[in-house]
Design a protein around this motif. Structure first.
Motif, PDB file in Angstrom:
ATOM      1  N   MET A 298      22.716  84.827  10.858  1.00 41.81           N
ATOM      2  CA  MET A 298      22.310  83.552  11.461  1.00 41.81           C
ATOM      3  C   MET A 298      21.382  82.714  10.588  1.00 41.81           C
ATOM      4  O   MET A 298      20.792  81.745  11.053  1.00 41.81           O
ATOM      5  CB  MET A 298      21.603  83.797  12.804  1.00 41.81           C
ATOM      6  N   GLN A 299      21.256  83.059   9.313  1.00 50.94           N
ATOM      7  CA  GLN A 299      20.286  82.364   8.457  1.00 50.94           C
ATOM      8  C   GLN A 299      20.577  80.874   8.336  1.00 50.94           C
ATOM      9  O   GLN A 299      19.647  80.055   8.321  1.00 50.94           O
ATOM     10  CB  GLN A 299      20.246  83.007   7.070  1.00 50.94           C
ATOM     11  N   ASN A 300      21.851  80.513   8.245  1.00 52.64           N
ATOM     12  CA  ASN A 300      22.190  79.084   8.133  1.00 52.64           C
ATOM     13  C   ASN A 300      21.756  78.316   9.373  1.00 52.64           C
ATOM     14  O   ASN A 300      21.196  77.212   9.289  1.00 52.64           O
ATOM     15  CB  ASN A 300      23.693  78.907   7.918  1.00 52.64           C
ATOM     16  N   PHE A 301      22.036  78.894  10.551  1.00 49.74           N
ATOM     17  CA  PHE A 301      21.582  78.278  11.801  1.00 49.74           C
ATOM     18  C   PHE A 301      20.071  78.118  11.816  1.00 49.74           C
ATOM     19  O   PHE A 301      19.539  77.067  12.175  1.00 49.74           O
ATOM     20  CB  PHE A 301      21.981  79.149  13.001  1.00 49.74           C
ATOM     21  N   ALA A 302      19.384  79.193  11.450  1.00 52.81           N
ATOM     22  CA  ALA A 302      17.922  79.206  11.536  1.00 52.81           C
ATOM     23  C   ALA A 302      17.294  78.129  10.666  1.00 52.81           C
ATOM     24  O   ALA A 302      16.449  77.348  11.123  1.00 52.81           O
ATOM     25  CB  ALA A 302      17.387  80.586  11.159  1.00 52.81           C
ATOM     26  N   VAL A 303      17.697  78.069   9.395  1.00 55.52           N
ATOM     27  CA  VAL A 303      17.040  77.117   8.486  1.00 55.52           C
ATOM     28  C   VAL A 303      17.388  75.679   8.845  1.00 55.52           C
ATOM     29  O   VAL A 303      16.553  74.775   8.711  1.00 55.52           O
ATOM     30  CB  VAL A 303      17.390  77.413   7.009  1.00 55.52           C
ATOM     31  N   LEU A 304      18.613  75.458   9.332  1.00 54.41           N
ATOM     32  CA  LEU A 304      18.997  74.087   9.671  1.00 54.41           C
ATOM     33  C   LEU A 304      18.243  73.586  10.899  1.00 54.41           C
ATOM     34  O   LEU A 304      17.600  72.532  10.859  1.00 54.41           O
ATOM     35  CB  LEU A 304      20.504  73.996   9.915  1.00 54.41           C
ATOM     36  N   PHE A 305      18.296  74.334  11.992  1.00 50.83           N
ATOM     37  CA  PHE A 305      17.714  73.839  13.230  1.00 50.83           C
ATOM     38  C   PHE A 305      16.187  73.877  13.224  1.00 50.83           C
ATOM     39  O   PHE A 305      15.546  73.030  13.856  1.00 50.83           O
ATOM     40  CB  PHE A 305      18.278  74.606  14.424  1.00 50.83           C
ATOM     41  N   LEU A 306      15.592  74.811  12.504  1.00 46.80           N
ATOM     42  CA  LEU A 306      14.129  74.818  12.408  1.00 46.80           C
ATOM     43  C   LEU A 306      13.632  73.653  11.557  1.00 46.80           C
ATOM     44  O   LEU A 306      12.629  73.014  11.879  1.00 46.80           O
ATOM     45  CB  LEU A 306      13.641  76.157  11.842  1.00 46.80           C
TER      46      LEU A 306
END
Length: 447
Positions: free
Chosen positions: A308-316
């Motif tokens: 989920m790293q892509n999700f995490a860095v984008l939405f944060l």
């Protein structure tokens, strides 16, 4: 770095956030905020190159805008909290998919997406109907479920063709179903702001939705007519029985979400997130497959959250950017432009989707955009039919979702089929213009 069990890291963060929703501790909120900053840095190390660049740009520009707006540096990490509910929702989607799988409802939906003549174009209308019906009930979750089914169904065809098919039929159909769904928060905001009832909007939004859907199916006949897939024999009786059961399950899920949202102060995304696991667990108990569900779902959840790293860095990073954006003079500038054209109805209707598209391209969520627009549009409700304004507001907002490179729908798709978010934008931008144009046309006819 790759040995870090990210499912435990994300899981601990999400659990702490959920606990604090109930106890409302400022000390725990402080811990969550600064822990999220550390998790953002760890996730950034393992994100893909494109997401590293995007998130870094969003984070840095967001920090600069916040500081220039007078926000103290030590308060900025608290802004991460705004998008944690979105990440919790995304992290729980594998439980929903697991329930579909162990109940073999995914097989029923896969069989529903079949073609007698062996042409992909013959399956498009069925895929559209599948995505459409699921979206009405389970909103964004439908994209993830249908994409997983279609990836398996179309694994024998050219990957580029498969990707184009998925991008079109899931993201475009989601937009068509979502803008009249009572589960869509933007629709709820529009109803409240304009004072026009749900039933007044419904026939016109359905008309817009169905007209564009017909055009979509017609267009698919041309685009995918030469693509062949294996034809399969389907037991229609078993298929109908499975779909009837699925209808009742999704109706129950829909009812639980609406009820929970009514009786709590949670935002809509967090409400859906909190319902997913207990509902799917109870569902598995009724199917007498709870043990299998927990075992299969746990493995799916672990694997999904470890990536989920892509999700995490984008939405944060978007959380920092969105808050920083509100500290600038840009929202006031947009309000001034709309104020200058307030005497020209068509220009106002054209300006609304233009703002949505522009904001979407730089990562501003439609909810933030509609808040800016309503500040100026509110005085116009007495001179311009508020039903017309509301139609343009909600249709234009959802029209951007298939082509917005930083939206949750695009990000889910990028994660599933590993394409660039800008590729998704390129494929769906003309469709977004068509939907917005149809909404404006219907709104003009209602003046």
């Amino acid at each position: 770095m790759k040995i870090i069990p990210f499912y435990l890291i994300y899981g601990a963060l999400f659990l702490l956030y959920i606990i604090n929703v109930y106890i409302q501790s400022s000390a725990i909120e402080f811990i969550i905020s600064w822990s999220t900053l550390i998790i953002f840095i760890l996730s950034w190390r393992l994100a893909s190159k494109l997401f590293k660049i995007m998130s870094l740009l969003f984070a840095l520009s967001g920090v600069l805008m916040n500081l220039s707006g007078g926000v103290p540096f030590y308060e900025i990490p608290q802004q991460f909290m705004n998008n944690i509910p979105m990440l919790i929702f995304l992290s729980l989607l594998p439980w929903m998919a697991s329930a579909f799988s162990i109940g073999e409802y995914d097989r029923a939906l896969k069989n529903m997406n079949n073609t007698k003549d062996g042409k992909l174009s013959g399956m498009y209308g069925k895929s559209l109907a599948t995505t459409y019906s699921l979206t009405v009930f389970i909103n964004v979750s439908a994209i993830y479920i249908v994409q997983q089914i279609l990836i398996e169904k179309l694994k024998g065809i050219d990957e580029a063709v498969r990707n184009d098919y998925l991008i079109q039929v899931t993201l475009r159909t989601f937009a068509l179903a979502a803008f009249w769904s009572p589960m869509e928060i933007l629709f709820g905001i529009t109803i409240e702001a304009t004072g026009v009832s749900f039933l007044s909007y419904l026939p016109w939004l359905l008309l817009c939705s169905f007209l564009v859907a017909i055009l979509e199916v017609f267009n698919s006949k041309r685009k995918f007519a030469e693509i062949h897939i294996p034809a399969e024999q389907v037991n229609k009786k078993e298929l109908v029985q499975a779909l009837v059961k699925l209808f009742f399950v999704l109706s129950a899920f829909f009812t639980v979400i609406i009820t929970a949202n009514h009786y709590t102060t949670w935002n809509f995304i967090f409400t859906v997130a909190m319902v997913i696991f207990p509902f799917t667990l109870i569902w598995s108990l009724f199917m007498r497959r709870a043990v299998k569900f927990l075992k299969y779902g746990w493995e799916n959840w672990k694997n999904y959250n470890n990536g989920m790293q892509n999700f995490a860095v984008l939405f944060l990073s978007l959380a920092i950017f969105s808050q920083g954006f509100n500290q600038t003079s840009i929202p006031l500038f947009l309000q001034n432009i709309l104020g200058h054209i307030s005497d020209y109805t068509l220009l106002i209707f054209l300006f609304i989707p233009a703002v949505y598209f522009a904001m979407g391209m730089i990562g501003v969520h439609p909810i933030a955009t509609i808040a800016i627009l309503l500040e100026v549009l509110n005085p116009l409700f007495g001179t311009i039919n508020p039903l017309s304004i509301g139609i343009v507001l909600v249709v234009s907002a959802m029209a951007t979702t298939p082509s917005s490179p930083y939206g949750i729908n695009t990000t889910l798709t990028v994660q599933s089929i590993h394409v660039s978010p800008y590729y998704v934008t390129k494929k769906n931008f003309s469709f977004s213009l068509l939907v917005a144009g149809m909404g404006i046309l219907i709104a003009m006819l209602l003046l």
